[in-house]
Design an enzyme around this catalytic site. Structure first.
Site, PDB file in Angstrom:
ATOM      1  N   SER A   1       1.038  -1.150  -0.015  1.00 52.50           N
ATOM      2  CA  SER A   1      -0.208   0.370  -0.228  1.00 52.50           C
ATOM      3  C   SER A   1       1.085   1.110  -0.071  1.00 52.50           C
ATOM      4  O   SER A   1       1.740   1.468   1.288  1.00 52.50           O
ATOM      5  CB  SER A   1      -0.918  -0.099   1.322  1.00 52.50           C
ATOM      6  OG  SER A   1      -1.911   1.360   2.038  1.00 52.50           O
TER       7      SER A   1
ATOM      8  N   HIS B   1      -0.977  -0.981  -4.235  1.00 54.23           N
ATOM      9  CA  HIS B   1      -2.285  -0.735  -3.675  1.00 54.23           C
ATOM     10  C   HIS B   1      -2.822   0.710  -3.094  1.00 54.23           C
ATOM     11  O   HIS B   1      -1.521   1.695  -2.904  1.00 54.23           O
ATOM     12  CB  HIS B   1      -2.590  -1.927  -2.161  1.00 54.23           C
ATOM     13  CG  HIS B   1      -3.584  -1.552  -1.695  1.00 54.23           C
ATOM     14  ND1 HIS B   1      -4.834  -2.333  -1.656  1.00 54.23           N
ATOM     15  CD2 HIS B   1      -4.196  -0.168  -0.318  1.00 54.23           C
ATOM     16  CE1 HIS B   1      -5.986  -1.770  -1.300  1.00 54.23           C
ATOM     17  NE2 HIS B   1      -5.485  -0.852  -0.278  1.00 54.23           N
TER      18      HIS B   1
ATOM     19  N   ASP C   1      -4.710   4.294  -1.674  1.00 55.23           N
ATOM     20  CA  ASP C   1      -5.479   4.093  -0.946  1.00 55.23           C
ATOM     21  C   ASP C   1      -6.608   5.797  -1.259  1.00 55.23           C
ATOM     22  O   ASP C   1      -5.430   6.572  -1.183  1.00 55.23           O
ATOM     23  CB  ASP C   1      -5.550   4.372   0.608  1.00 55.23           C
ATOM     24  CG  ASP C   1      -5.275   2.925   1.199  1.00 55.23           C
ATOM     25  OD1 ASP C   1      -5.997   2.276   0.896  1.00 55.23           O
ATOM     26  OD2 ASP C   1      -4.067   2.454   1.702  1.00 55.23           O
TER      27      ASP C   1
ATOM     28  N   MET D   1      -9.344   8.328  -0.042  1.00 55.93           N
ATOM     29  CA  MET D   1      -9.821   8.681   0.944  1.00 55.93           C
ATOM     30  C   MET D   1     -10.496  10.310   0.825  1.00 55.93           C
ATOM     31  O   MET D   1      -9.737  10.880   0.335  1.00 55.93           O
ATOM     32  CB  MET D   1      -9.048   8.759   2.339  1.00 55.93           C
ATOM     33  CG  MET D   1      -8.456   7.149   2.357  1.00 55.93           C
ATOM     34  SD  MET D   1      -7.641   7.041   4.014  1.00 55.93           S
ATOM     35  CE  MET D   1      -6.718   6.155   3.849  1.00 55.93           C
TER      36      MET D   1
ATOM     37  N   HIS E   1      -8.315   1.677  -3.964  1.00 55.76           N
ATOM     38  CA  HIS E   1      -9.751   1.003  -2.872  1.00 55.76           C
ATOM     39  C   HIS E   1     -10.241   2.515  -2.615  1.00 55.76           C
ATOM     40  O   HIS E   1      -9.476   3.008  -1.996  1.00 55.76           O
ATOM     41  CB  HIS E   1      -8.586   0.777  -1.205  1.00 55.76           C
ATOM     42  CG  HIS E   1      -9.313   0.648  -0.548  1.00 55.76           C
ATOM     43  ND1 HIS E   1      -8.348  -0.405   0.735  1.00 55.76           N
ATOM     44  CD2 HIS E   1     -10.389   0.422  -0.050  1.00 55.76           C
ATOM     45  CE1 HIS E   1      -9.718  -0.046   1.304  1.00 55.76           C
ATOM     46  NE2 HIS E   1     -11.153   0.370   1.366  1.00 55.76           N
TER      47      HIS E   1
ATOM     48  N   MET F   1     -12.214   4.351  -0.312  1.00 57.29           N
ATOM     49  CA  MET F   1     -12.909   4.685   0.476  1.00 57.29           C
ATOM     50  C   MET F   1     -13.111   6.302   0.618  1.00 57.29           C
ATOM     51  O   MET F   1     -13.513   7.407   0.971  1.00 57.29           O
ATOM     52  CB  MET F   1     -11.548   4.853   1.793  1.00 57.29           C
ATOM     53  CG  MET F   1     -11.502   4.162   2.126  1.00 57.29           C
ATOM     54  SD  MET F   1      -9.718   3.441   3.517  1.00 57.29           S
ATOM     55  CE  MET F   1      -8.503   3.333   2.031  1.00 57.29           C
TER      56      MET F   1
ATOM     57  N   MET G   1     -11.527  -5.797   5.549  1.00 54.11           N
ATOM     58  CA  MET G   1     -11.565  -4.705   6.094  1.00 54.11           C
ATOM     59  C   MET G   1     -10.979  -5.368   7.409  1.00 54.11           C
ATOM     60  O   MET G   1     -11.586  -5.768   8.275  1.00 54.11           O
ATOM     61  CB  MET G   1     -11.393  -3.598   6.204  1.00 54.11           C
ATOM     62  CG  MET G   1     -11.769  -2.571   5.086  1.00 54.11           C
ATOM     63  SD  MET G   1     -10.548  -2.060   4.557  1.00 54.11           S
ATOM     64  CE  MET G   1      -8.744  -1.713   5.548  1.00 54.11           C
TER      65      MET G   1
ATOM     66  N   GLY H   1      -9.237   4.324   6.656  1.00 58.33           N
ATOM     67  CA  GLY H   1      -9.022   5.728   7.049  1.00 58.33           C
ATOM     68  C   GLY H   1      -7.228   5.621   7.210  1.00 58.33           C
ATOM     69  O   GLY H   1      -6.837   6.984   7.160  1.00 58.33           O
ATOM     70  N   PHE H   2      -6.381   4.860   8.166  1.00 57.83           N
ATOM     71  CA  PHE H   2      -5.689   5.088   8.032  1.00 57.83           C
ATOM     72  C   PHE H   2      -4.370   3.577   8.187  1.00 57.83           C
ATOM     73  O   PHE H   2      -4.863   2.863   8.085  1.00 57.83           O
ATOM     74  CB  PHE H   2      -4.869   5.803   9.582  1.00 57.83           C
ATOM     75  CG  PHE H   2      -5.946   7.335  10.319  1.00 57.83           C
ATOM     76  CD1 PHE H   2      -5.808   8.513   9.523  1.00 57.83           C
ATOM     77  CD2 PHE H   2      -7.199   6.995  10.266  1.00 57.83           C
ATOM     78  CE1 PHE H   2      -5.819   9.113   9.974  1.00 57.83           C
ATOM     79  CE2 PHE H   2      -8.239   8.292  10.701  1.00 57.83           C
ATOM     80  CZ  PHE H   2      -7.365   9.541  10.069  1.00 57.83           C
ATOM     81  N   GLY H   3      -2.783   4.225   7.920  1.00 62.50           N
ATOM     82  CA  GLY H   3      -1.994   3.439   7.735  1.00 62.50           C
ATOM     83  C   GLY H   3      -1.549   2.851   9.344  1.00 62.50           C
ATOM     84  O   GLY H   3      -1.867   3.743  10.494  1.00 62.50           O
ATOM     85  N   GLY H   4      -0.500   1.586   9.305  1.00 62.12           N
ATOM     86  CA  GLY H   4      -0.254   1.732  10.929  1.00 62.12           C
ATOM     87  C   GLY H   4      -0.802   1.202  11.680  1.00 62.12           C
ATOM     88  O   GLY H   4      -0.900   0.895  12.896  1.00 62.12           O
TER      89      GLY H   4
ATOM     90  N   ASP I   1      -6.820  -7.182   4.403  1.00 54.18           N
ATOM     91  CA  ASP I   1      -6.369  -4.753   4.172  1.00 54.18           C
ATOM     92  C   ASP I   1      -7.012  -4.101   5.507  1.00 54.18           C
ATOM     93  O   ASP I   1      -7.735  -3.989   6.271  1.00 54.18           O
ATOM     94  CB  ASP I   1      -6.217  -4.067   3.152  1.00 54.18           C
ATOM     95  CG  ASP I   1      -6.146  -2.694   3.113  1.00 54.18           C
ATOM     96  OD1 ASP I   1      -5.051  -2.507   3.405  1.00 54.18           O
ATOM     97  OD2 ASP I   1      -6.578  -2.058   2.414  1.00 54.18           O
TER      98      ASP I   1
ATOM     99  N   GLY J   1      -3.035  -3.665   8.111  1.00 56.85           N
ATOM    100  CA  GLY J   1      -2.239  -4.572   9.718  1.00 56.85           C
ATOM    101  C   GLY J   1      -1.934  -5.874   9.290  1.00 56.85           C
ATOM    102  O   GLY J   1      -1.145  -6.837  10.119  1.00 56.85           O
TER     103      GLY J   1
ATOM    104  N   GLY K   1       0.968  -1.912   4.009  1.00 59.61           N
ATOM    105  CA  GLY K   1       1.545  -0.630   3.927  1.00 59.61           C
ATOM    106  C   GLY K   1       2.814  -0.812   4.733  1.00 59.61           C
ATOM    107  O   GLY K   1       3.883  -0.960   4.257  1.00 59.61           O
ATOM    108  N   SER K   2       2.609  -0.274   6.015  1.00 59.40           N
ATOM    109  CA  SER K   2       3.597   0.251   6.548  1.00 59.40           C
ATOM    110  C   SER K   2       4.731  -1.285   7.134  1.00 59.40           C
ATOM    111  O   SER K   2       5.871  -0.887   7.535  1.00 59.40           O
ATOM    112  CB  SER K   2       2.936   0.011   8.039  1.00 59.40           C
ATOM    113  OG  SER K   2       2.149  -0.021   8.760  1.00 59.40           O
TER     114      SER K   2
HETATM  115  O1  LIG Z   1      -6.887   1.015   3.646  1.00 58.57           O
HETATM  116  C1  LIG Z   1      -5.937   1.296   4.890  1.00 58.57           C
HETATM  117  C2  LIG Z   1      -6.117   2.481   5.802  1.00 58.57           C
HETATM  118  O2  LIG Z   1      -7.507   1.644   5.319  1.00 58.57           O
HETATM  119  C3  LIG Z   1      -4.952   0.599   3.764  1.00 58.57           C
HETATM  120  O3  LIG Z   1      -4.554  -0.099   2.532  1.00 58.57           O
HETATM  121  C4  LIG Z   1      -3.859  -0.322   5.074  1.00 58.57           C
HETATM  122  O4  LIG Z   1      -4.306   0.386   6.346  1.00 58.57           O
HETATM  123  C5  LIG Z   1      -2.209  -0.553   4.807  1.00 58.57           C
HETATM  124  O5  LIG Z   1      -1.841   0.101   5.921  1.00 58.57           O
HETATM  125  P1  LIG Z   1      -1.369  -1.031   7.034  1.00 58.57           P
HETATM  126  O6  LIG Z   1      -0.399  -1.928   6.459  1.00 58.57           O
HETATM  127  O7  LIG Z   1       0.003   0.193   7.618  1.00 58.57           O
HETATM  128  O8  LIG Z   1      -2.128  -1.161   8.130  1.00 58.57           O
HETATM  129 FE   LIG Z   2      -6.062  -0.194   1.933  1.00 62.18          FE
END
Ligand SMILES: O=C(CO)[C@H](O)[C@H](O)COP(=O)(O)O
Ligand SMILES: [Fe+2]
Length: 225
Positions: A8, A31, A33, A35, A64, A66, A135, A140-143, A173, A175, A195-196
């Site tokens: 991501s 990927h 995202d 938003m 993706h 959102m 999901m 909304g957020f990575g990490g 998708d 964590g 992502g992270s």
């Molecule tokens: O859709 C997402 C958040 O809404 C991202 O794709 C997802 O969070 C990827 O980040 P990580 O792998 O760090 O959780």
């Molecule tokens: Fe995503």
């Protein structure tokens, strides 16, 4: 199908997107995202950036969305060059019509479910889709930390896919990392967004390779690479 790893770019450096795509050239999809600060409380990028990124990389784009009103916007992401477009079940007004439009324009059609949205009401829609995204964090957020409580939903979705004899891909998708990917694969996921865990690693390409190996070994559904 073999397992697939989709880094991501939410966790990448947005000022260097072409280089960041190149850094994970061994990935199956990139990927992206999108938003809109309405469907989720965060704002990222839109059609023009997807258009430029599609020209800058050979890796296909997995968008993706959102966003509110994907019925209006999703087709534009296909035209921008996305190979797969995911809309949220909670936001789509006419999911069947939208999935058919995405497919008719030449991309893979995919639908996402937030953690509190059950799969069961959508069973009859599955043949209209090329992928279902579960999901494993609140979007909304990575990490964010992986939600273990989503594992039964992944399992139930895999059972529905098998029951109907569908080719549908099952994506997770949120964590997804070295410490959670095996549980997802065992439960029946075959497409993994990270992502992270990829862009936070010192060697993103190696992180993709390692995640792929772990997922393939743990998968009860997909064949290995
Ligand atoms: O859709 C997402 C958040 O809404 C991202 O794709 C997802 O969070 C990827 O980040 P990580 O792998 O760090 O959780
Ligand atoms: Fe995503």
């Amino acid at each position: 199908m073999a397992v697939q790893i989709n880094p991501s770019i939410l966790s990448a450096d947005f000022a260097r997107l072409a280089d960041e795509a190149q850094a994970v050239a061994g990935a199956d999809w990139l990927h992206v995202d999108v938003m809109d600060n309405h469907f989720v409380p965060n704002l990222t990028l839109g059609v023009p950036v997807v258009e430029s990124l599609a020209r800058a990389t050979d890796t296909p784009l997995d968008c993706h969305l959102m966003i509110e009103n994907p019925d209006r916007w999703a087709p534009q992401y296909v035209e921008a060059g996305a190979g797969s477009v995911t809309f949220h079940a909670e936001a789509a007004h006419a999911p069947v019509r939208l999935a058919r439009e995405i497919r008719a324009k030449g991309a893979r059609a995919s639908m996402a479910l937030k953690p509190a949205t059950p799969i069961e009401p959508y069973e009859d829609l599955l043949p209209e889709l090329d992928m279902l995204l579960i999901m494993t964090v609140e979007p909304g957020f990575g990490g964010q930390a992986f939600l273990d409580i989503m594992l039964p939903k992944i399992r139930r979705t895999r059972e529905l896919i098998s029951k109907h004899g569908l080719e549908l891909w099952l994506q997770v998708d949120g964590g997804v990392s070295a410490s959670t990917i095996e549980r997802c694969a065992e439960a029946g996921a075959d497409v993994f967004v990270a992502g992270s865990a990829v862009y936070g690693a010192s060697d993103p390409a190696e992180a993709v390779r390692a995640l792929r190996e772990q997922a393939a070994a743990a998968s009860t559904w997909a064949c290995g690479h």
